[in-house]
Design a protein around this motif. Structure first.
Motif, mmCIF file in Angstrom:
data_model
loop_
_atom_site.group_PDB
_atom_site.id
_atom_site.type_symbol
_atom_site.label_atom_id
_atom_site.label_comp_id
_atom_site.label_asym_id
_atom_site.label_seq_id
_atom_site.Cartn_x
_atom_site.Cartn_y
_atom_site.Cartn_z
ATOM 1 N N ALA A 78 0.857 -1.183 0.000
ATOM 2 C CA ALA A 78 0.000 0.000 0.000
ATOM 3 C C ALA A 78 0.893 1.232 0.000
ATOM 4 N N LEU A 79 0.294 2.344 -0.411
ATOM 5 C CA LEU A 79 0.992 3.624 -0.439
ATOM 6 C C LEU A 79 0.164 4.648 0.333
ATOM 7 N N ILE A 80 0.835 5.706 0.776
ATOM 8 C CA ILE A 80 0.171 6.781 1.505
ATOM 9 C C ILE A 80 0.628 8.110 0.923
ATOM 10 N N ALA A 81 -0.332 8.985 0.644
ATOM 11 C CA ALA A 81 -0.050 10.326 0.136
ATOM 12 C C ALA A 81 -0.325 11.341 1.246
ATOM 13 N N LEU A 82 0.679 12.153 1.576
ATOM 14 C CA LEU A 82 0.533 13.171 2.615
ATOM 15 C C LEU A 82 0.862 14.545 2.034
ATOM 16 N N GLY A 83 0.023 15.507 2.319
ATOM 17 C CA GLY A 83 0.272 16.865 1.862
ATOM 18 C C GLY A 83 -0.719 17.812 2.490
ATOM 19 N N CYS A 84 -0.554 19.097 2.194
ATOM 20 C CA CYS A 84 -1.453 20.104 2.737
ATOM 21 C C CYS A 84 -1.588 21.249 1.740
ATOM 22 N N ILE A 85 -2.824 21.455 1.301
ATOM 23 C CA ILE A 85 -3.137 22.534 0.370
ATOM 24 C C ILE A 85 -4.076 23.486 1.096
ATOM 25 N N ILE A 86 -3.614 24.728 1.272
ATOM 26 C CA ILE A 86 -4.410 25.731 1.970
ATOM 27 C C ILE A 86 -4.929 26.734 0.948
ATOM 28 N N ARG A 87 -6.229 26.994 1.005
ATOM 29 C CA ARG A 87 -6.845 27.918 0.053
ATOM 30 C C ARG A 87 -6.189 29.296 0.128
ATOM 31 N N GLY A 88 -5.945 29.839 -1.023
ATOM 32 C CA GLY A 88 -5.429 31.205 -1.121
ATOM 33 C C GLY A 88 -6.469 32.083 -1.795
ATOM 34 N N GLU A 89 -6.007 33.155 -2.373
ATOM 35 C CA GLU A 89 -6.917 34.110 -3.006
ATOM 36 C C GLU A 89 -7.118 33.843 -4.489
ATOM 37 N N THR A 90 -6.462 32.826 -5.036
ATOM 38 C CA THR A 90 -6.556 32.562 -6.469
ATOM 39 C C THR A 90 -7.118 31.164 -6.722
ATOM 40 N N TYR A 91 -7.330 30.858 -7.983
ATOM 41 C CA TYR A 91 -7.851 29.570 -8.430
ATOM 42 C C TYR A 91 -6.826 28.447 -8.229
ATOM 43 N N HIS A 92 -5.601 28.778 -7.912
ATOM 44 C CA HIS A 92 -4.534 27.790 -7.776
ATOM 45 C C HIS A 92 -4.899 26.666 -6.801
ATOM 46 N N PHE A 93 -5.597 26.990 -5.727
ATOM 47 C CA PHE A 93 -6.018 25.993 -4.741
ATOM 48 C C PHE A 93 -6.807 24.874 -5.416
ATOM 49 N N GLU A 94 -7.812 25.245 -6.200
ATOM 50 C CA GLU A 94 -8.646 24.249 -6.872
ATOM 51 C C GLU A 94 -7.836 23.403 -7.839
ATOM 52 N N LEU A 95 -6.955 24.048 -8.573
ATOM 53 C CA LEU A 95 -6.119 23.323 -9.528
ATOM 54 C C LEU A 95 -5.267 22.279 -8.813
ATOM 55 N N VAL A 96 -4.563 22.691 -7.773
ATOM 56 C CA VAL A 96 -3.682 21.765 -7.058
ATOM 57 C C VAL A 96 -4.490 20.665 -6.373
ATOM 58 N N ALA A 97 -5.577 21.033 -5.719
ATOM 59 C CA ALA A 97 -6.402 20.035 -5.030
ATOM 60 C C ALA A 97 -6.971 19.019 -6.009
ATOM 61 N N ASN A 98 -7.550 19.495 -7.088
ATOM 62 C CA ASN A 98 -8.182 18.592 -8.059
ATOM 63 C C ASN A 98 -7.161 17.711 -8.775
ATOM 64 N N GLU A 99 -6.086 18.302 -9.245
ATOM 65 C CA GLU A 99 -5.112 17.532 -10.021
ATOM 66 C C GLU A 99 -4.329 16.549 -9.154
ATOM 67 N N SER A 100 -3.971 16.930 -7.946
ATOM 68 C CA SER A 100 -3.253 15.984 -7.088
ATOM 69 C C SER A 100 -4.167 14.820 -6.708
ATOM 70 N N GLY A 101 -5.421 15.117 -6.397
ATOM 71 C CA GLY A 101 -6.367 14.058 -6.063
ATOM 72 C C GLY A 101 -6.618 13.113 -7.223
ATOM 73 N N ALA A 102 -6.777 13.677 -8.420
ATOM 74 C CA ALA A 102 -6.992 12.846 -9.609
ATOM 75 C C ALA A 102 -5.768 11.978 -9.888
ATOM 76 N N GLY A 103 -4.581 12.544 -9.687
ATOM 77 C CA GLY A 103 -3.356 11.779 -9.917
ATOM 78 C C GLY A 103 -3.208 10.616 -8.954
ATOM 79 N N VAL A 104 -3.520 10.851 -7.691
ATOM 80 C CA VAL A 104 -3.454 9.786 -6.693
ATOM 81 C C VAL A 104 -4.420 8.661 -7.062
ATOM 82 N N THR A 105 -5.641 9.015 -7.412
ATOM 83 C CA THR A 105 -6.645 8.017 -7.792
ATOM 84 C C THR A 105 -6.207 7.238 -9.030
ATOM 85 N N ARG A 106 -5.662 7.936 -10.002
ATOM 86 C CA ARG A 106 -5.232 7.270 -11.244
ATOM 87 C C ARG A 106 -4.151 6.229 -10.956
ATOM 88 N N VAL A 107 -3.160 6.592 -10.151
ATOM 89 C CA VAL A 107 -2.101 5.641 -9.818
ATOM 90 C C VAL A 107 -2.693 4.420 -9.116
#
Length: 154
Positions: A78-107
């Motif tokens: 098994a593998l474990i993914a650890l990280g922390c994404i804190i919302r900022g004032e830009t769309y970057h939060f959504e991009l990082v949250a969505n893409e990292s989550g999708a990548g973890v699921t894909r793997v």
């Protein structure tokens, strides 16, 4: 045949397991706390320290590529993914949250390996600190339980 594998499903016995953790360094103090809690819980569940590999990467977007390399090795249950994404004032939060989550699921799906996703996505630092210890422990339990479940499935 519901319940046929009930004995193994839900097992939190980690004595026979090898587990790798990928920790993002962005928001380092928080992700260190996640990792400390995760490692402590893995030890409590019987996973031998020599059967745990901890890899660090710059941020959440880099987590999936490290997970893929570890999955490709076929050395881990098994593998474990650890990280922390804190919302900022830009769309970057959504991009990082969505893409990292999708990548973890894909793997996980591509390699048929359980990955406990404990990449926190929070509004502020206080929320991250409030969740770090519990989510680190939860990730360890999820990884062990799912590794045992997949091992028990036909």
């Amino acid at each position: 045949m519901q319940g046929a594998n009930q004995g193994q499903a839900g097992s939190l016995d980690g004595h026979e397991l090898s587990i790798a953790i990928v920790r993002a360094r962005f928001n380092d103090d928080i992700t260190r706390k996640l990792a400390e809690a995760c490692l402590a819980e893995l030890a409590t569940l019987g996973v031998a320290e020599r059967h745990i590999e901890l890899v660090t990467v710059p941020g959440a977007l880099e987590v999936p590529v490290a997970l893929k390399a570890l999955a490709d090795s076929e050395d881990f249950d098994a593998l474990i993914a650890l990280g922390c994404i804190i919302r900022g004032e830009t769309y970057h939060f959504e991009l990082v949250a969505n893409e990292s989550g999708a990548g973890v699921t894909r793997v996980s799906l591509d390699h048929q390996i359980p990955i406990a996703n404990a990449i926190l996505t929070v509004e502020n630092e206080a929320q991250a600190w409030a969740r770090a210890e519990d989510k680190g422990r939860d990730a360890a339990r999820v990884a062990v339980e799912m590794a045992n479940l997949l091992d028990a499935l036909p």
